[in-house]
Scaffold this motif. Structure first.
Motif, PDB file in Angstrom:
ATOM      1  N   PHE A  28      -5.458  -0.070  -1.045  1.00 28.77           N
ATOM      2  CA  PHE A  28      -5.595  -1.150  -0.055  1.00 28.77           C
ATOM      3  C   PHE A  28      -4.234  -1.772   0.249  1.00 28.77           C
ATOM      4  O   PHE A  28      -3.346  -1.749  -0.604  1.00 28.77           O
ATOM      5  CB  PHE A  28      -6.490  -2.279  -0.596  1.00 28.77           C
ATOM      6  CG  PHE A  28      -7.906  -1.867  -0.874  1.00 28.77           C
ATOM      7  CD1 PHE A  28      -8.736  -1.424   0.142  1.00 28.77           C
ATOM      8  CD2 PHE A  28      -8.419  -1.934  -2.172  1.00 28.77           C
ATOM      9  CE1 PHE A  28     -10.046  -1.047  -0.115  1.00 28.77           C
ATOM     10  CE2 PHE A  28      -9.725  -1.558  -2.439  1.00 28.77           C
ATOM     11  CZ  PHE A  28     -10.544  -1.111  -1.415  1.00 28.77           C
ATOM     12  N   SER A  29      -4.125  -2.362   1.437  1.00 31.85           N
ATOM     13  CA  SER A  29      -2.916  -3.114   1.784  1.00 31.85           C
ATOM     14  C   SER A  29      -3.250  -4.605   1.917  1.00 31.85           C
ATOM     15  O   SER A  29      -4.289  -4.966   2.469  1.00 31.85           O
ATOM     16  CB  SER A  29      -2.343  -2.632   3.118  1.00 31.85           C
ATOM     17  OG  SER A  29      -1.301  -3.505   3.536  1.00 31.85           O
ATOM     18  N   PHE A  30      -2.338  -5.433   1.435  1.00 31.45           N
ATOM     19  CA  PHE A  30      -2.480  -6.893   1.594  1.00 31.45           C
ATOM     20  C   PHE A  30      -1.316  -7.450   2.405  1.00 31.45           C
ATOM     21  O   PHE A  30      -0.871  -8.578   2.202  1.00 31.45           O
ATOM     22  CB  PHE A  30      -2.545  -7.573   0.211  1.00 31.45           C
ATOM     23  CG  PHE A  30      -3.612  -7.020  -0.697  1.00 31.45           C
ATOM     24  CD1 PHE A  30      -4.881  -6.752  -0.213  1.00 31.45           C
ATOM     25  CD2 PHE A  30      -3.340  -6.760  -2.031  1.00 31.45           C
ATOM     26  CE1 PHE A  30      -5.877  -6.233  -1.044  1.00 31.45           C
ATOM     27  CE2 PHE A  30      -4.319  -6.248  -2.873  1.00 31.45           C
ATOM     28  CZ  PHE A  30      -5.584  -5.981  -2.380  1.00 31.45           C
ATOM     29  N   VAL A  52      -0.736  -9.055   8.029  1.00 30.56           N
ATOM     30  CA  VAL A  52      -1.751  -9.036   9.095  1.00 30.56           C
ATOM     31  C   VAL A  52      -3.097  -8.488   8.618  1.00 30.56           C
ATOM     32  O   VAL A  52      -4.027  -8.372   9.414  1.00 30.56           O
ATOM     33  CB  VAL A  52      -1.311  -8.216  10.344  1.00 30.56           C
ATOM     34  CG1 VAL A  52      -0.049  -8.777  10.947  1.00 30.56           C
ATOM     35  CG2 VAL A  52      -1.153  -6.737  10.020  1.00 30.56           C
ATOM     36  N   LYS A  53      -3.213  -8.186   7.344  1.00 30.62           N
ATOM     37  CA  LYS A  53      -4.476  -7.613   6.872  1.00 30.62           C
ATOM     38  C   LYS A  53      -5.526  -8.715   6.647  1.00 30.62           C
ATOM     39  O   LYS A  53      -5.183  -9.890   6.519  1.00 30.62           O
ATOM     40  CB  LYS A  53      -4.242  -6.836   5.570  1.00 30.62           C
ATOM     41  CG  LYS A  53      -3.284  -5.660   5.742  1.00 30.62           C
ATOM     42  CD  LYS A  53      -3.778  -4.654   6.760  1.00 30.62           C
ATOM     43  CE  LYS A  53      -2.947  -3.407   6.849  1.00 30.62           C
ATOM     44  NZ  LYS A  53      -1.615  -3.559   7.435  1.00 30.62           N
ATOM     45  N   ASN A  54      -6.793  -8.295   6.570  1.00 37.19           N
ATOM     46  CA  ASN A  54      -7.894  -9.267   6.382  1.00 37.19           C
ATOM     47  C   ASN A  54      -7.643 -10.162   5.176  1.00 37.19           C
ATOM     48  O   ASN A  54      -7.875 -11.365   5.214  1.00 37.19           O
ATOM     49  CB  ASN A  54      -9.212  -8.544   6.083  1.00 37.19           C
ATOM     50  CG  ASN A  54      -9.743  -7.779   7.262  1.00 37.19           C
ATOM     51  OD1 ASN A  54      -9.075  -7.647   8.281  1.00 37.19           O
ATOM     52  ND2 ASN A  54     -10.951  -7.267   7.130  1.00 37.19           N
ATOM     53  N   SER A 111      -7.813   7.912  -0.616  1.00 35.61           N
ATOM     54  CA  SER A 111      -8.160   7.237   0.625  1.00 35.61           C
ATOM     55  C   SER A 111      -7.139   6.145   0.968  1.00 35.61           C
ATOM     56  O   SER A 111      -6.857   5.267   0.153  1.00 35.61           O
ATOM     57  CB  SER A 111      -9.587   6.712   0.438  1.00 35.61           C
ATOM     58  OG  SER A 111      -9.839   5.670   1.250  1.00 35.61           O
ATOM     59  N   ASP A 112      -6.582   6.234   2.169  1.00 38.46           N
ATOM     60  CA  ASP A 112      -5.712   5.171   2.675  1.00 38.46           C
ATOM     61  C   ASP A 112      -6.633   4.130   3.303  1.00 38.46           C
ATOM     62  O   ASP A 112      -7.035   4.240   4.458  1.00 38.46           O
ATOM     63  CB  ASP A 112      -4.724   5.741   3.700  1.00 38.46           C
ATOM     64  CG  ASP A 112      -3.823   4.658   4.293  1.00 38.46           C
ATOM     65  OD1 ASP A 112      -4.154   3.463   4.159  1.00 38.46           O
ATOM     66  OD2 ASP A 112      -2.795   5.017   4.898  1.00 38.46           O
ATOM     67  N   ALA A 113      -6.983   3.149   2.467  1.00 39.27           N
ATOM     68  CA  ALA A 113      -7.915   2.104   2.899  1.00 39.27           C
ATOM     69  C   ALA A 113      -7.134   0.826   3.193  1.00 39.27           C
ATOM     70  O   ALA A 113      -7.627  -0.281   2.952  1.00 39.27           O
ATOM     71  CB  ALA A 113      -8.965   1.884   1.817  1.00 39.27           C
ATOM     72  N   ALA A 123       0.847  -1.196   0.000  1.00 42.35           N
ATOM     73  CA  ALA A 123       0.000   0.000   0.000  1.00 42.35           C
ATOM     74  C   ALA A 123       0.879   1.242   0.000  1.00 42.35           C
ATOM     75  O   ALA A 123       0.562   2.244  -0.642  1.00 42.35           O
ATOM     76  CB  ALA A 123      -0.913  -0.008   1.224  1.00 42.35           C
ATOM     77  N   SER A 124       1.995   1.178   0.719  1.00 41.21           N
ATOM     78  CA  SER A 124       2.893   2.343   0.771  1.00 41.21           C
ATOM     79  C   SER A 124       3.314   2.739  -0.636  1.00 41.21           C
ATOM     80  O   SER A 124       3.262   3.917  -1.008  1.00 41.21           O
ATOM     81  CB  SER A 124       4.146   2.027   1.588  1.00 41.21           C
ATOM     82  OG  SER A 124       3.799   1.500   2.836  1.00 41.21           O
ATOM     83  N   ALA A 125       3.729   1.737  -1.423  1.00 33.48           N
ATOM     84  CA  ALA A 125       4.154   2.023  -2.800  1.00 33.48           C
ATOM     85  C   ALA A 125       2.982   2.589  -3.601  1.00 33.48           C
ATOM     86  O   ALA A 125       3.159   3.520  -4.401  1.00 33.48           O
ATOM     87  CB  ALA A 125       4.684   0.755  -3.457  1.00 33.48           C
TER      88      ALA A 125
HETATM   89  C1  LIG Z   1      -3.096   2.905   7.895  1.00 34.59           C
HETATM   90  C2  LIG Z   1      -2.035   2.239   7.080  1.00 34.59           C
HETATM   91  N1  LIG Z   1      -1.646   2.798   5.933  1.00 34.59           N
HETATM   92  C3  LIG Z   1      -0.712   2.230   5.147  1.00 34.59           C
HETATM   93  C4  LIG Z   1      -0.098   1.057   5.517  1.00 34.59           C
HETATM   94  C5  LIG Z   1       0.980   0.484   4.654  1.00 34.59           C
HETATM   95  O1  LIG Z   1       0.654  -0.757   4.140  1.00 34.59           O
HETATM   96  P1  LIG Z   1       1.794  -1.646   3.463  1.00 34.59           P
HETATM   97  O2  LIG Z   1       2.482  -2.382   4.552  1.00 34.59           O
HETATM   98  O3  LIG Z   1       1.037  -2.559   2.530  1.00 34.59           O
HETATM   99  O4  LIG Z   1       2.679  -0.729   2.730  1.00 34.59           O
HETATM  100  C6  LIG Z   1      -0.471   0.428   6.701  1.00 34.59           C
HETATM  101  C7  LIG Z   1       0.173  -0.826   7.113  1.00 34.59           C
HETATM  102  O5  LIG Z   1      -0.084  -1.392   8.111  1.00 34.59           O
HETATM  103  C8  LIG Z   1      -1.456   1.033   7.512  1.00 34.59           C
HETATM  104  O6  LIG Z   1      -1.823   0.493   8.681  1.00 34.59           O
END
Ligand SMILES: Cc1ncc(COP(=O)(O)O)c(C=O)c1O
Length: 429
Positions: free
Chosen positions: A191-193, A196-198, A167-169, A55-57
């Motif tokens: 979205f993040s996968f 620990v995500k769902n 949106s940071d979902a 998700a960060s990327a």
């Molecule tokens: C609110 C939120 N935004 C962004 C991220 C980043 O997700 P990723 O680890 O997939 O980069 C996280 C990761 O836990 C998060 O909790």
């Protein structure tokens, strides 16, 4: 550990899907990733989804595409994971943090106060899976006085002519707001996968494009595909086709594509994520997932949330998190159960966590507000400016929620939390 915090749901089906990719001769971005993107787009009701390696990327790619850079401001909540703000810093822009409401999500009235002519993006975060107030946020960026303040500096910004809602979902795949799923609620959603995500692919993320005309989401998808692969005009899969070796590089892009190994896990996860898809049952009666009509991931998590809430609401000392009802038009993705202990100080909360851990129950805290962390303190952010974020954080404990949880485990969590809380509060009264 008798009760882990959030182990992934990995079973033979996942292992088979990964093995099949390993045997197929194609392991990086290819047909599985494209299929996962199509299935996610269908689920979220958007035309295009791009999968990436986190998700960060995904968030950073979007900021880069929108031309966010030095001198620009991005509004986000002080109560979030560091990724939300880090990506803004990577672009050379300024994260403008605002306080949150009692439901843990960004306070829209404070967003309004924080907007300046330098604001390019608002990044609401659906903390623990509970959607933000998107009616208000989407209305705010379209209000004429706010639109007039917007000063575009790139072609994309001129085309949008207003602040982008990104949106940071990371937590909220499958959550609903006003009868629509996350992904389709704002201009762009990520979205993040993460493990620990769902829904996990070990590491991974997805970007949902939902921009209105004159934007063409299909074209933006293609642009970001290129941006996610060094600015190279052909991905490895296309280049491998006979006679198709030549490519160009149109910009110094990133390298954050999703691999087919990860997408294979994602496809298995998505198929059994929600009752929107056909659900499958498993045979262990002790598991929460095997009671009721559906054993989908979301419904199982909803059941766990409901059991927790039923028990904790019998005691005055707990504050139950908001999550809505699974069959209503607004509900959480039930990602994390953020229980609060009424009036507990940070020290008391830590003591309660220590006592819970003595029963081999893993709990967590979501999140330390960013101004408490060294990186942000050094940049001048002060926790005193975010009193609600601090109040929510200081008495918060996140409880275990995972697909394979048994009734025995849930009882142990509830008993451990109640015993620990009474013991600490009594001791300190
Ligand atoms: C609110 C939120 N935004 C962004 C991220 C980043 O997700 P990723 O680890 O997939 O980069 C996280 C990761 O836990 C998060 O909790």
């Amino acid at each position: 550990m008798k009760v882990p915090f959030s182990p992934p749901r990995i079973d033979e089906k996942t292992i088979e899907a990964v093995t099949e990719v390993l045997r197929s001769g194609w392991i990086t971005t290819g047909p599985r990733t494209k299929e996962f993107e199509r299935r996610l787009a269908e689920y979220c009701n958007v035309s295009n989804v791009l999968c990436v390696n986190s998700a960060s990327a995904g968030l950073e790619l979007v900021l880069h595409w929108f031309g966010v850079g030095p001198g620009d401001e991005v509004i986000l909540p002080a109560y979030t994971y560091t990724a939300t703000a880090n990506v803004v810093l990577h672009c050379g822009a300024k994260p403008v943090m605002v306080d949150v409401k009692d439901d843990f999500n960004i306070d829209v009235a404070l967003i309004e106060k924080a907007i300046t002519p330098r604001t390019k993006v608002i990044m609401p975060v659906d903390i623990a899976g509970w959607p933000c107030n998107y009616y208000k946020i989407n209305d705010l960026v379209r209000r004429s006085d706010i639109v007039q303040m917007f000063s575009p500096t790139t072609e994309e910004q001129r085309k949008l002519s207003r602040i982008l809602v990104l949106s940071d979902a990371a937590h909220s795949l499958g959550a609903m707001y006003a009868n629509a799923r996350t992904g389709s609620l704002t201009d762009i959603t990520v979205f993040s996968f993460h493990a620990v995500k769902n829904l996990t692919t070990a590491e991974g993320g997805a970007i949902c494009f939902n921009l209105q005309e004159p934007f063409d989401n299909g074209e933006i998808y293609k642009t970001l595909c290129v941006k996610s692969l060094h600015g190279q005009t052909k991905d490895a899969f296309s280049k491998m086709k006979v006679g198709a070796w030549r490519y160009d590089v149109v910009e110094a892009g990133y390298k954050c594509n999703m691999t087919d190994i990860l997408a294979a896990i994602g496809l298995v996860e998505l198929e059994r994520y929600d009752r929107y898809f056909d659900s499958i049952t498993d045979s262990d009666d002790c598991k929460i997932s095997n009671t009721g009509n559906s054993s989908s991931m979301l419904e199982t998590r909803y059941k766990i949330f409901s059991i927790y809430s039923e028990e904790f609401s019998k005691h005055d000392c707990f504050i139950i998190p908001p999550y809505g009802s699974y069959s209503d038009g607004i509900h959480s993705s039930y990602h994390a159960y953020l229980l609060r202990i009424k009036g507990a100080t940070e020290e008391q909360r830590d003591e309660i966590i220590q006592k819970i851990s003595e029963n081999d129950v893993a709990v967590n805290v979501h999140f330390q507000p960013l101004p408490l962390l060294t990186c942000y303190k050094n940049l001048g952010y002060k926790i005193e400016d975010y009193p609600v974020a601090y109040k929510n954080y200081s008495c918060e404990i996140s409880l275990p929620v995972f697909y394979d949880m048994t009734y025995g485990q849930i009882e142990l969590v509830i008993k451990s939390v109640i015993d620990a809380t009474y013991s600490v509060l009594r001791h300190n009264s």
